[in-house]
Design a protein around this motif. Structure first.
Motif, mmCIF file in Angstrom:
data_model
loop_
_atom_site.group_PDB
_atom_site.id
_atom_site.type_symbol
_atom_site.label_atom_id
_atom_site.label_comp_id
_atom_site.label_asym_id
_atom_site.label_seq_id
_atom_site.Cartn_x
_atom_site.Cartn_y
_atom_site.Cartn_z
ATOM 1 N N ASN A 97 38.541 34.432 77.903
ATOM 2 C CA ASN A 97 39.734 35.032 78.506
ATOM 3 C C ASN A 97 40.136 34.353 79.808
ATOM 4 O OD1 ASN A 97 39.861 36.831 76.413
ATOM 5 N ND2 ASN A 97 38.921 38.526 77.525
ATOM 6 N N ASP A 98 39.139 34.022 80.646
ATOM 7 C CA ASP A 98 39.460 33.399 81.930
ATOM 8 C C ASP A 98 40.118 32.033 81.727
ATOM 9 O OD1 ASP A 98 38.520 35.425 83.681
ATOM 10 O OD2 ASP A 98 36.459 34.782 83.302
ATOM 11 N N TYR A 99 39.643 31.301 80.731
ATOM 12 C CA TYR A 99 40.240 29.997 80.465
ATOM 13 C C TYR A 99 41.667 30.159 79.933
ATOM 14 C CZ TYR A 99 40.879 25.268 78.663
ATOM 15 O OH TYR A 99 41.373 24.003 78.408
ATOM 16 N N PHE A 102 43.861 30.758 82.793
ATOM 17 C CA PHE A 102 44.099 29.491 83.487
ATOM 18 C C PHE A 102 45.187 28.694 82.778
ATOM 19 C CE2 PHE A 102 42.905 24.928 83.172
ATOM 20 C CZ PHE A 102 43.276 24.524 84.452
ATOM 21 N N LEU A 103 45.109 28.611 81.458
ATOM 22 C CA LEU A 103 46.122 27.875 80.702
ATOM 23 C C LEU A 103 47.507 28.500 80.852
ATOM 24 C CD1 LEU A 103 44.243 27.022 77.364
ATOM 25 C CD2 LEU A 103 44.688 25.512 79.311
ATOM 26 N N SER A 104 47.540 29.819 81.009
ATOM 27 C CA SER A 104 48.829 30.507 81.162
ATOM 28 C C SER A 104 49.522 30.127 82.476
ATOM 29 C CB SER A 104 48.637 32.024 81.095
ATOM 30 O OG SER A 104 48.024 32.518 82.274
ATOM 31 N N SER A 131 31.531 25.324 70.757
ATOM 32 C CA SER A 131 32.287 25.506 69.520
ATOM 33 C C SER A 131 33.429 26.505 69.715
ATOM 34 C CB SER A 131 31.354 25.978 68.404
ATOM 35 O OG SER A 131 32.073 26.232 67.216
ATOM 36 N N GLU A 132 33.155 27.531 70.508
ATOM 37 C CA GLU A 132 34.166 28.558 70.776
ATOM 38 C C GLU A 132 35.374 27.964 71.507
ATOM 39 O OE1 GLU A 132 34.220 33.096 72.659
ATOM 40 O OE2 GLU A 132 32.371 31.906 72.655
ATOM 41 N N TYR A 133 35.097 27.009 72.401
ATOM 42 C CA TYR A 133 36.180 26.388 73.166
ATOM 43 C C TYR A 133 36.873 25.253 72.405
ATOM 44 C CZ TYR A 133 35.245 28.764 77.611
ATOM 45 O OH TYR A 133 35.120 29.691 78.609
ATOM 46 N N SER A 134 36.335 24.876 71.252
ATOM 47 C CA SER A 134 36.863 23.708 70.541
ATOM 48 C C SER A 134 38.322 23.881 70.125
ATOM 49 C CB SER A 134 36.001 23.405 69.308
ATOM 50 O OG SER A 134 36.045 24.488 68.381
#
Length: 289
Positions: A97-99, A102-104, A131-134
């Motif tokens: 969620n935090d990432y 950040f992208l938003s 893998s989750e961030y891939s």
């Protein structure tokens, strides 16, 4: 030869200041288990082979109605546009969620996603998180695991940053580890000592101003004022028989002496400025926002 600025971005307590200190192999940034300890940007200069990387440690991204916290976040977001590369930190324990938040913010500079505190879990957990961030791999330039406790993680991160730095002469003397005013670092160390010796909300209603620094051959004399919101907070900071402010002074002197490699004389005064942390003009004056 490459040289450029790298903003370290992430939520509070993601390990931004610890990362900077680890890369410098020197403590210049405040580290505390308490939330929102970092209030001001601190720069650290790392020479990586022939390249110069200037890291900017920023306040943590978070939501708050408090004026001080809002200004801190604004400062962190501004640094995302004032740099060449962004390093976004997320701990191995965080969800994505935090990432996504950040992208938003629509970062315009290339960024590297760094997973911190990987030494706290087994390898399968690290691989699962990668893998989750891939699914976001089109957004980041690289994903790098990191542990402040293991120097083996440092070169891969610096290598990835150096790849995307612009060709540019050095901005600073390669012998420097920071271009941040020494007074600001002393100020941060005193604030860290306040965080470590006081609980609850008192540190958040306090700040530090350096009145003067006198450098002598064998000792550094520092005169500083702790600003706080109320008379009751002043009493708590000083403590019974001045024991609390004595502990704060001892801790701060140790931090400063470790950096300067000199003896330190530290004189602390406590001043009440009611409502300072809700006064935008005062906050900006104290923090150069």
């Amino acid at each position: 030869m490459k040289s450029g600025f790298v903003s370290i971005i992430g939520r509070t307590n993601a390990g931004k200041s610890s990362l900077l200190n680890a890369l410098l192999n020197e403590k210049i940034a405040i580290v505390s288990h308490k939330q929102n300890a970092t209030r001001r940007k601190i720069n650290g200069i790392v020479m990586h082979e022939e390249d110069q990387i200037i890291f900017i440690d920023t306040p943590g991204l978070h939501q708050s109605d408090k004026i001080l916290n809002k200004l801190m976040v604004e400062d962190a977001i501004k640094s995302m546009g004032d740099c060449d590369v962004i390093v976004f930190l997320s701990t191995i324990h965080d969800d994505i969620n935090d990432y996504e938040k950040f992208l938003s913010l629509n970062p315009q500079k290339p960024h590297i996603l760094v997973l911190t505190k990987v030494d706290e879990v087994k390898n399968d957990k690290v691989l699962a998180k990668i893998s989750e961030y891939s699914k976001f791999q089109s957004h980041f330039v690289a994903l790098v695991p990191f542990s402040v406790k293991s120097k083996s993680y440092q070169k891969p991160l610096l290598d990835e940053i150096a790849k995307i730095l612009p060709e540019h002469p050095y901005f600073f003397d390669p012998e420097f580890i920071t271009n941040t005013n020494e007074k600001e670092i002393f100020r941060e160390f005193i604030l860290e000592a306040i965080y470590e010796n006081l609980s609850d909300e008192i540190p958040y209603g306090s700040d530090v101003l350096i009145d003067k620094v006198i450098e002598k051959r064998d000792i550094t004399e520092i005169y500083a004022t702790i600003i706080t919101d109320t008379n009751s907070h002043k009493g708590i900071i000083i403590g019974k028989n001045a024991q609390t402010i004595k502990r704060i002074g001892i801790n701060a002197r140790k931090l400063i002496s470790n950096l300067t490699q000199k003896k330190v004389f530290l004189k602390l005064n406590v001043l009440v400025k009611k409502g300072w942390s809700k006064d935008e003009n005062l906050i900006k004056k104290f923090n150069n926002y």
